[in-house]
Design an enzyme around this catalytic site. Structure first.
Site, short mmCIF file in Angstrom:
data_model
loop_
_atom_site.label_atom_id
_atom_site.label_comp_id
_atom_site.label_asym_id
_atom_site.label_seq_id
_atom_site.Cartn_x
_atom_site.Cartn_y
_atom_site.Cartn_z
N GLU A 293 20.69 11.05 17.70
CA GLU A 293 21.70 10.12 18.22
C GLU A 293 20.93 9.08 19.02
O GLU A 293 20.18 9.42 19.93
CB GLU A 293 22.70 10.85 19.11
CG GLU A 293 23.54 11.88 18.36
CD GLU A 293 24.32 11.30 17.19
OE1 GLU A 293 24.68 10.12 17.24
OE2 GLU A 293 24.56 12.03 16.21
N CYS A 327 24.84 5.27 26.32
CA CYS A 327 24.65 4.76 24.95
C CYS A 327 25.94 4.09 24.48
O CYS A 327 25.92 3.22 23.63
CB CYS A 327 24.27 5.90 24.04
SG CYS A 327 25.30 7.34 24.26
#
Ligand code: NAD
Length: 541
Positions: A293, A327
């Site tokens: 990720e 993020c």
């Protein structure tokens, strides 16, 4: 599991405590913060249940107070990494055979330790190491981590329940074996929960792990390790190593027993590691699972029918909480011209009310960015925007690293929808706004889709269902986590499984069953009860 079909407790999300003035949780965390601030720790490597001090050390400091030393951590040599791999493979012999209910018991216990006796400590450590406000620490280090541990146990049992059909003559059984070899977990600085979950989710499924935390998060990683130890994770199952990331990674990837990467961090690092795995592919005993990720350039796009106060609030929270170092943080916003004046007014009011400083002072909404490298990078983009003709700083723009790495929440307005800060992940408290003509909704949605290589999170705002529907459709591949009339941050385990595609990662959705499937290699067992003794079928006459 031989003597019962056990049910695990139904997972529920851990309630987020409020930390209001005078509350017991606030007192506990303040006291722990002070104690930790006023003492130092020494974090050794952790291999085979043993603490290994290499003597090659680095210091740890709070980002908001960089001259203050919180302690030291030890860096590994290549031989330590070889040792961590060997010890993990040795531990695998017993751990991979451990009944699932024992693994469940260990990680459920870890969840309760964090919910109770370790809560103040893991939150205070996260406030000190990563400069999170108490609220940001609570939703990450306490609640999200507890949720990962509880929900993953439940998801594991759901996976084990998934079995093929059988007949009276043949019994079909699917066994969810851990991967053959060991898993390498590489974790980022920004979430204590992710740091714990990457090694823990693989270990829960019966795997053994070599875990490399971020240099900037070792201080809170130590608390995770203490919890795992107290919860009963056996020696060798999760081994924590720190040091030169390239040396550690190259050593791990050279092992023929490397069987999976569980990574969260920046896109370029992930791509480099993927490439190295490809180069080594002929050496491995099994095809490694690659789960990563990575970065994002997350958007908010607001139609002319949106509520301008809601849009401004989504930008204020979505772009600036934890200094934009999520993020999922909104970093490019597209706002329809007719609502922009109101959005701008509300956003500026919000920013004017933010206070910035140490998380110890709980009235602060903004604290420091993680380290000098990040600070300098952000300052250079802000300076660039000050001098560029097609960009204008409409709020913030200041920075100061004399005591801590403080960057003012900054709003850039640009006339160029492909301006550098509309495309590049900065990972800090900087958001860029592009104002579009009211009658260009469809073109703007295509612009949003085509501007960035990433596809992590995004949000569309509108009171018009047709406009929303168009946004959902055109932006189908622009975000793995898509929000309608909400900010693009704050995914909750068990409710919004998290991950993005394109350059943002493999989209294996942390906090869901999908992620756990990557850490098992199913074995199909067919048992026939009355075995044929004649090869001839009836059609042969
Ligand atoms: P980073 O890439 O600098 O570091 C992540 C990890 O990789 C650290 O442990 C680091 O030591 C290691 N690393 C660095 N260089 C390496 C190399 N050459 N080889 C091997 N390992 C190396 O990222 P960060 O600054 O810790 O975290 C921020 C990044 O993580 C942002 O890009 C953010 O978007 C991303 N992130 C993504 C998610 C998600 O779920 N998509 C979640 C959190 C963070």
């Amino acid at each position: 599991m031989g003597k019962g079909f056990f049910e695990v407790p139904i997972a529920v999300n851990e309630p987020v405590l409020g930390y209001a003035p005078g509350s017991p949780e606030r007192e506990a965390v303040s006291k722990t913060y002070k104690e930790m601030y006023n003492s130092t720790i020494d974090v050794p490597l952790y291999i085979n249940g043993e603490h290994i001090a290499t003597g090659n050390t680095a210091t740890m400091s709070p980002p908001h107070d960089h001259q203050h030393v919180l302690g030291t951590y030890h860096k590994a040599e290549k031989s330590h990494i070889d040792q961590a791999i060997a010890t993990a493979l040795e531990a695998r012999k017993k751990w991979s055979q451990m009944p699932w209910e024992q693994r469940a018991g260990i990680f459920l216990r870890a969840a309760e330790l964090i919910a109770g006796p370790y809560r103040a400590k893991i939150n205070a450590a996260t406030m000190l190491a990563q400069s999170k406000t108490v609220h940001q620490a609570e939703i990450d280090a306490a609640c999200e981590l507890i949720d990962f541990l509880r929900f993953n146990v439940q998801f594991m049992t759901e996976i084990y329940h998934e079995q093929p059909e059988s007949t009276s003559g043949a019994w079909n059984r699917l066994e969810y074996r851990p991967l053959e070899g060991f898993i390498y977990a590489i974790t980022p600085f920004n979430f204590t929960a992710i740091s714990a979950n990457l090694p823990a989710s693989a270990a829960l499924m019966g795997n053994v792990v070599v875990w490399k935390p971020s240099d900037s998060q070792v201080y809170s990683a130590k608390v995770i390790l203490d919890v795992f130890q107290e919860a009963g994770v056996p020696p060798g199952v999760i081994n924590m190593v720190m040091g030169d990331p390239v040396m550690i990674t190259d050593t791990v990837l050279a092992s023929p027993d490397f069987s999976g990467l569980h990574f969260t961090g920046s896109t370029h690092v992930f791509k480099d590691i993927w490439q190295k795995i490809g180069t080594n592919i002929h050496h491995y005993k099994t095809y490694p699972r690659i789960v990563g990720e990575t970065g994002g350039k997350d958007f908010i796009v607001a139609h002319k029918t949106s509520n301008s106060k809601q849009v401004a609030t989504a930008i204020a929270r979505g772009a600036f909480e934890f200094q934009g170092q999520k993020c999922s943080a909104a970093s490019r916003c597209y706002v329809s011209k007719s609502i922009w004046n109101d959005v701008e007014k509300y956003l500026k009011e919000d920013l004017a009310s933010f206070t910035m400083g140490s998380p110890e002072d709980m009235s602060n909404f903004i604290t420091a960015v993680i380290h000098e490298g990040s600070f300098d990078k952000l300052a250079s983009y802000i300076d660039q925007a000050k001098s560029d003709n097609n960009a204008e700083i409409i709020a913030g723009g200041g920075y100061d690293k004399s005591k801590g790495y403080f960057v003012e929440p900054t709003v850039i307005k640009t006339s160029d929808p492909k301006y550098t800060t509309m495309c590049t992940e900065l990972f800090g408290p900087v958001v860029t706004i592009y104002v579009f003509e009211d009658d260009t909704w469809e073109e703007t949605l295509h612009l949003v889709d085509e501007t960035s290589e990433y596809a992590l999170t995004g949000a569309v705002f509108s009171e018009d269902r047709y406009a929303l529907e168009m946004g959902i459709k055109i932006l189908e591949n622009a975000a793995g986590n898509f929000y309608v009339n909400d900010k693009p941050t704050g995914a909750v385990v068990g409710q919004q499984p998290f991950g993005g595609a394109r350059a943002s990662g493999t989209n294996d959705k942390a906090g869901s069953k999908l992620n756990l499937y990557r850490w098992v290699s199913p074995r199909m067992i067919k048992e026939t009860f009355v075995t044929p003794t004649d090869y001839r079928y009836p059609f042969l006459g």
